[in-house]
Each structure stands twice: as structure tokens, then as C-alpha cells.
Motif scaffolding. Structure first.
Motif, short mmCIF file in Angstrom:
data_model
loop_
_atom_site.label_atom_id
_atom_site.label_comp_id
_atom_site.label_asym_id
_atom_site.label_seq_id
_atom_site.Cartn_x
_atom_site.Cartn_y
_atom_site.Cartn_z
N GLY A 184 0.81 -1.21 0.00
CA GLY A 184 0.00 0.00 0.00
C GLY A 184 0.84 1.26 0.00
N ALA A 185 2.07 1.15 0.47
CA ALA A 185 2.98 2.30 0.50
C ALA A 185 3.76 2.44 -0.82
N GLY A 186 3.51 1.51 -1.77
CA GLY A 186 4.19 1.59 -3.06
C GLY A 186 5.32 0.60 -3.22
N MET A 187 5.41 -0.35 -2.32
CA MET A 187 6.48 -1.35 -2.37
C MET A 187 5.89 -2.70 -2.77
N ALA B 193 13.00 0.83 1.35
CA ALA B 193 12.29 2.12 1.33
C ALA B 193 13.03 3.13 0.46
N LEU B 194 14.33 3.21 0.64
CA LEU B 194 15.12 4.17 -0.14
C LEU B 194 15.08 3.85 -1.63
N GLU B 195 15.09 2.56 -1.97
CA GLU B 195 15.02 2.17 -3.38
C GLU B 195 13.69 2.57 -4.02
N HIS B 196 12.66 2.69 -3.18
CA HIS B 196 11.33 3.06 -3.68
C HIS B 196 11.03 4.54 -3.45
N GLY B 197 12.05 5.30 -3.06
CA GLY B 197 11.87 6.74 -2.88
C GLY B 197 11.06 7.11 -1.65
N LEU B 198 11.05 6.24 -0.67
CA LEU B 198 10.29 6.49 0.56
C LEU B 198 11.24 6.84 1.71
N PRO C 169 12.52 6.10 5.08
CA PRO C 169 12.47 4.91 5.93
C PRO C 169 12.00 5.19 7.35
N VAL C 170 12.34 6.33 7.89
CA VAL C 170 11.91 6.68 9.26
C VAL C 170 10.40 6.84 9.30
N LEU C 171 9.85 7.54 8.32
CA LEU C 171 8.41 7.74 8.26
C LEU C 171 7.69 6.41 8.04
N LEU C 172 8.23 5.57 7.18
CA LEU C 172 7.63 4.26 6.93
C LEU C 172 7.60 3.42 8.20
N VAL C 173 8.69 3.40 8.94
CA VAL C 173 8.75 2.63 10.19
C VAL C 173 7.73 3.17 11.19
N ARG C 174 7.61 4.48 11.27
CA ARG C 174 6.62 5.08 12.18
C ARG C 174 5.21 4.64 11.81
N LYS C 175 4.90 4.68 10.53
CA LYS C 175 3.56 4.29 10.08
C LYS C 175 3.29 2.82 10.38
N LEU C 176 4.27 1.97 10.12
CA LEU C 176 4.10 0.54 10.41
C LEU C 176 3.90 0.30 11.91
N ASN C 177 4.70 0.94 12.72
CA ASN C 177 4.56 0.76 14.17
C ASN C 177 3.26 1.33 14.70
N LEU C 178 2.80 2.45 14.16
CA LEU C 178 1.50 2.99 14.56
C LEU C 178 0.38 2.03 14.22
N HIS C 179 0.46 1.44 13.05
CA HIS C 179 -0.56 0.47 12.65
C HIS C 179 -0.59 -0.71 13.64
N LEU C 180 0.58 -1.21 13.98
CA LEU C 180 0.66 -2.34 14.90
C LEU C 180 0.18 -1.95 16.29
N LEU C 181 0.49 -0.75 16.72
CA LEU C 181 0.07 -0.27 18.03
C LEU C 181 -1.44 -0.20 18.14
N HIS C 182 -2.08 0.28 17.08
CA HIS C 182 -3.54 0.42 17.09
C HIS C 182 -4.24 -0.92 16.89
N LYS C 183 -3.52 -1.88 16.39
CA LYS C 183 -4.09 -3.22 16.18
C LYS C 183 -4.23 -3.97 17.50
N VAL C 184 -3.33 -3.69 18.41
CA VAL C 184 -3.29 -4.42 19.69
C VAL C 184 -4.46 -4.07 20.56
#
Length: 66
Positions: free
Chosen positions: A24-27, A44-49, A51-66
Motif C-alpha cells: 500500500g505504500a508503493g512497495m 524504502a530508499l530504493e522506492h523513494g520512501l 524509511p523513518v516515516l515508513l517505520v513510524r507508520k508501520l509501528n503505529l498500525h501495529l500499536l492500534h491493532k493491539v
């Protein structure tokens, strides 16, 4: 918790939903053999993203899932 130095293969094994989130993030090619040996930061860098922002988004998703 997801870190930017995690291997893509490790990330996908640990968090089943990560593949869908990364696509969903383009990868969309994240499941290819060469991507599995890369870190999340490298991919992330290879896809022009940001990486810090991507990690934050992934961790936020996991945090809200719990």
C-alpha cells in the motif's frame, strides 16, 4: 516493534500484515526474492520512501491493532 534495520524477510515472518501495508505504500515488489535480503531501510530508499516515516507508520498500525 519494527526497526528500519530489520530484514524484509524477518519483517514479513514476524508481522503477517506487513506485506499488505508495504504494498500500500508503493512497495509492491516486496515479496520478490531479492527484496527479502534487504533491510526495510534499503527497500524504502530504493522506492523513494522515507524509511523513518515508513517505520513510524508501520509501528503505529501495529500499536492500534493491539
Amino acid at each position: 516493534m519494527i526497526e528500519k534495520d530489520m530484514l524484509i524477510s524477518e519483517l514479513l515472518e514476524t508481522y503477517e500484515e506487513a506485506g499488505e501495508l508495504l504494498a500500500g505504500a508503493g512497495m509492491a515488489c516486496i515479496g520478490c526474492a531479492s527484496a527479502s535480503g534487504e533491510t526495510l531501510e534499503q527497500a524504502a530508499l530504493e522506492h523513494g520512501l522515507d524509511p523513518v516515516l515508513l517505520v513510524r507508520k508501520l509501528n503505529l498500525h501495529l500499536l492500534h491493532k493491539v
